[in-house]
Design an enzyme around this catalytic site. Structure first.
Site, PDB file in Angstrom:
ATOM      1  N   LYS A   1       0.821  -1.221   0.000  1.00 22.37           N
ATOM      2  CA  LYS A   1       0.000   0.000   0.000  1.00 22.37           C
ATOM      3  C   LYS A   1       0.852   1.267   0.000  1.00 22.37           C
ATOM      4  O   LYS A   1       0.330   2.362  -0.163  1.00 22.37           O
ATOM      5  CB  LYS A   1      -0.932   0.010   1.210  1.00 22.37           C
ATOM      6  CG  LYS A   1      -2.001  -1.065   1.143  1.00 22.37           C
ATOM      7  CD  LYS A   1      -2.939  -0.984   2.324  1.00 22.37           C
ATOM      8  CE  LYS A   1      -4.000  -2.070   2.222  1.00 22.37           C
ATOM      9  NZ  LYS A   1      -4.924  -2.027   3.357  1.00 22.37           N
ATOM     10  N   CYS A   2       2.158   1.110   0.176  1.00 19.47           N
ATOM     11  CA  CYS A   2       3.067   2.254   0.261  1.00 19.47           C
ATOM     12  C   CYS A   2       3.681   2.534  -1.113  1.00 19.47           C
ATOM     13  O   CYS A   2       4.290   1.656  -1.727  1.00 19.47           O
ATOM     14  CB  CYS A   2       4.163   1.955   1.277  1.00 19.47           C
ATOM     15  SG  CYS A   2       5.500   3.155   1.315  1.00 19.47           S
ATOM     16  N   SER A   3       3.546   3.764  -1.592  1.00 22.02           N
ATOM     17  CA  SER A   3       4.067   4.106  -2.918  1.00 22.02           C
ATOM     18  C   SER A   3       5.591   3.980  -2.982  1.00 22.02           C
ATOM     19  O   SER A   3       6.135   3.553  -3.998  1.00 22.02           O
ATOM     20  CB  SER A   3       3.635   5.511  -3.322  1.00 22.02           C
ATOM     21  OG  SER A   3       4.166   6.472  -2.430  1.00 22.02           O
TER      22      SER A   3
END
Length: 116
Positions: free
Chosen positions: A9-11
């Site tokens: 979920k972390c870019s």
């Protein structure tokens, strides 16, 4: 083989993984929110990163305040235990190969491990 402690979920984490894959690196992805590192693994990561536990913590996470992790009297083992129990406190992504590790901030930092 590069082990990547990854949060999909972390870019920044996604970017680091993409960079490694584009470079042709073999990557073992560890979704650390589903499979948190053990106390021993986290202690080893901190040693490889040459960081103290608070330096690896995401201080803006709710748990950081809720657990009073800014208390300077807390010992290393307590801070590591907090990260094991609340893995979202761990900064990401972290890439490790052999006895070298880096935090992928910026994501390009993970490329320094290629050829290790």
């Amino acid at each position: 083989m590069i082990r990547l402690y990854h949060n999909p979920k972390c870019s920044k984490s996604r970017a680091a993984l993409a960079l490694l894959e584009e470079a042709g690196a073999e990557v073992e992805v560890v979704e650390y929110l589903k499979h948190p590192p053990s106390h021993e693994e986290l202690d080893r990561l901190l040693t490889l990163l040459d960081l103290e536990p608070r330096e690896l913590m995401r201080k803006k996470e709710e748990e950081y305040a809720d657990l009073y992790l800014d208390d300077i009297t807390l010992e290393r083992r307590h801070l590591i235990a907090a990260m094991v129990d609340n893995p979202n406190l761990i900064e990401r992504p972290i890439a490790i190969v052999g006895d070298k590790a880096v935090i992928g901030r910026p994501p390009e930092q993970v490329l320094t491990l290629l050829g290790e």
